[in-house]
Design an enzyme around this catalytic site. Structure first.
Site, PDB file in Angstrom:
ATOM      1  N   ARG A   1      43.127  24.355  69.143  1.00  0.00           N
ATOM      2  CA  ARG A   1      41.810  23.725  69.178  1.00  0.00           C
ATOM      3  C   ARG A   1      41.895  22.517  70.105  1.00  0.00           C
ATOM      4  NH1 ARG A   1      42.168  19.104  65.870  1.00  0.00           N
ATOM      5  NH2 ARG A   1      43.427  19.335  63.982  1.00  0.00           N
TER       6      ARG A   1
ATOM      7  N   HIS B   1      39.595  17.956  64.656  1.00  0.00           N
ATOM      8  CA  HIS B   1      39.446  18.859  63.506  1.00  0.00           C
ATOM      9  C   HIS B   1      37.970  18.972  63.135  1.00  0.00           C
ATOM     10  CE1 HIS B   1      40.143  20.782  59.656  1.00  0.00           C
ATOM     11  NE2 HIS B   1      39.496  19.808  59.054  1.00  0.00           N
TER      12      HIS B   1
ATOM     13  N   TYR C   1      47.452  11.716  66.145  1.00  0.00           N
ATOM     14  CA  TYR C   1      48.571  12.560  65.744  1.00  0.00           C
ATOM     15  C   TYR C   1      49.036  13.553  66.820  1.00  0.00           C
ATOM     16  CZ  TYR C   1      44.587  15.614  64.494  1.00  0.00           C
ATOM     17  OH  TYR C   1      43.423  16.353  64.500  1.00  0.00           O
TER      18      TYR C   1
END
Length: 370
Positions: free
Chosen positions: A261, A265, A274
């Site tokens: 992706r 998110h 992250y």
């Protein structure tokens, strides 16, 4: 005899198209007419543009939290094109593209704008309500598949979920039930490398997610999820096995679609916390739309004029979806309609309280900014 395409070691990843659009497995190229290939490409471009517009709407306060699909178009379009119209889809919350081949209804946007009517509309497309809770939809999807088998219905149930769902108990219960009762189920694990901020290697010590299927007595196969033709070929084989297995075959199949992706998110997430940009750019070199476009250009299916025409139509279609959704006038009392099959006393009290507030003050006053 079991289908060879599904009888591979889980780590033997299936790929039809290389990232540069060249054909790596000529024997696996689906025998599809040019017009179908063109529609698949158009729908993938639709997905990418739809994603951009939805994120823009959310940033403007015109839509609620949204989960981006960019980078995962190949898995969503490739797998859905391999199904029959009557097959049932069950998905989590990122697979917006699975609805596109079924005529993405404008009401779908209502769900992301906070109206349950958008979820209810999916039933008309043989799509179960989308699920936000990780993995909870999988036992229901397997139950539906079992019911179809008992009724003699010639339909498969295809359940999409993310790699994070494989760490949930519902995933294992669903897989176990599917294996024991030999349900016509196809599980599509969209392994995009991250369960929010948790990388795949911190979720499980299994070499592959596809390999988990062995514990439940059926095949698991790993596919390049950014290759729409590979996803089409594998999903089609899995569907055929689900409905018409050989004597030696189990009906269910677990497909691990390896992909990425590009975005966050959800629009409430900050992926820069992250992961780094270099990782994202590395995966963008395998982009499913670019890859498929190069293949179709080489095949003489696409050219610049046709793509420009597509873009114009896509923009008009998405604008129409948004306009219709934003014209929707919701009744606030609808929030009480879908919590339970029968209202509870507490829900009745809440509904009555809202009715009194609206009657005493009027909607305009209740909606006014402080």
């Amino acid at each position: 005899m079991a289908r060879p395409l599904l009888r591979r070691a889980p780590e033997d990843r299936i790929e039809v198209l290389a990232p540069d659009g060249s054909v790596r497995a000529p024997d696996l190229v689906p025998d599809l007419p040019p017009e179908t290939l063109e529609r698949m490409y158009r729908d993938m471009r639709f997905c990418r543009r739809f994603d951009e517009r939805m994120i823009s709407l959310q940033r403007q306060g015109r839509m609620g939290t949204y989960s981006s699909l960019a980078g995962q178009e190949g898995a969503q379009i490739g797998s859905t094109y391999a199904l029959a119209d009557g097959d049932v889809l069950s998905y989590q919350y990122r697979e917006h593209g699975a609805l596109v081949p079924r005529g993405m209804p404008w009401e779908y946007l209502l769900y992301w704008m906070g109206h349950e009517a958008g979820n209810a509309r999916l039933a008309d497309l043989d799509v179960l309500p989308l699920n936000i809770t990780i993995g909870d939809h999988l036992p229901h999807a397997v139950g539906y598949a079992w019911a179809a088998k008992l009724d003699g219905d010639d339909k498969a149930t295809v359940a999409h979920f993310g790699d994070g769902a494989t760490s949930e108990g519902d995933f294992h219960e669903a897989m176990n039930f599917a294996g024991v009762f030999d349900t016509p189920s196809v599980f599509v694990c969209n392994n995009n490398g991250w369960a929010i901020s948790i990388p795949r290697e911190r979720q499980t010590m299994s070499e592959t997610l596809a390999g988990k299927a062995a514990a439940y007595g059926f095949e698991g196969v790993q596919v390049d999820g950014m290759d729409p033709l590979a996803m089409y070929a594998v999903t089609k084989a899995a569907r055929q096995k689900a409905l018409d297995p050989d004597e030696s075959e189990a009906r269910p199949t677990l497909i691990e679609a390896v992909q990425y992706r590009y975005g966050a998110h959800t629009t409430a997430d900050d992926p820069s916390m992250y992961r780094d940009d270099a990782e994202v750019e590395e995966w963008r070199q395998k982009d499913p739309i670019d890859r498929f476009e190069r293949f179709l250009r080489d095949e003489g299916v696409l050219d610049d004029d046709r793509i420009a025409e597509m873009e114009e139509g896509i923009e008009a279609s998405i604008t129409d979806l948004i306009d219709r959704a934003e014209e929707y006038e919701a009744d606030p009392s609808e929030m009480f309609e879908f919590a339970f099959a029968e209202p509870t006393p507490r829900l009745d009290e809440q509904r009555e309280s809202l009715d009194r507030l609206r009657e005493d003050h009027g909607d305009e006053a209740l909606l006014a900014d402080e």
